[in-house]
Design a protein around this motif. Structure first.
Motif: not given
Length: 105
Positions: A6-16
């Motif tokens: 979940s935290a990884l998915g959020k970080r990917i989303d934030e980076t994009v």
């Protein structure tokens, strides 16, 4: 996305979103897709032991994401628990992908 994913998915989303604030998002087949006006450039898959970032024009990126696909042009980055996300590399790939034609699905 359960647990550490979940935290990884959020970080990917934030980076994009940091690279491309006008990113278009859609969930298809339980998979988040990221796109622009002319099509999709990235997707994120959640597997049991890793999260996979799919670059739909990955073979045109420099350096190419490490994992090949059976689908022409597509490349993957798999991230397992405990592995760090290289957000600067992800941002570079997103910037490059934005200059390429988007993919229709």
């Amino acid at each position: 996305m359960p647990g550490w994913k979940s935290a990884l998915g959020k970080r990917i989303d934030e980076t994009v979103q940091e690279v491309f604030p006008d990113v278009r998002k859609q969930v298809r087949w339980n998979t988040p897709f990221f796109g622009k006006e002319d099509g999709w450039f990235l997707a994120m898959y959640c597997y049991t032991k890793y999260v996979q970032i799919t670059f739909l024009t990955g073979s045109s990126l420099d350096p190419m994401p490490p994992k090949a696909s059976k689908v022409e042009g597509v490349r993957y980055l798999d991230i397992h628990e405990g592995e760090a996300l290289d957000t600067s590399q992800l941002a570079s790939w997103v910037r490059q992908a934005l200059k390429l034609p988007g993919q229709k699905l």
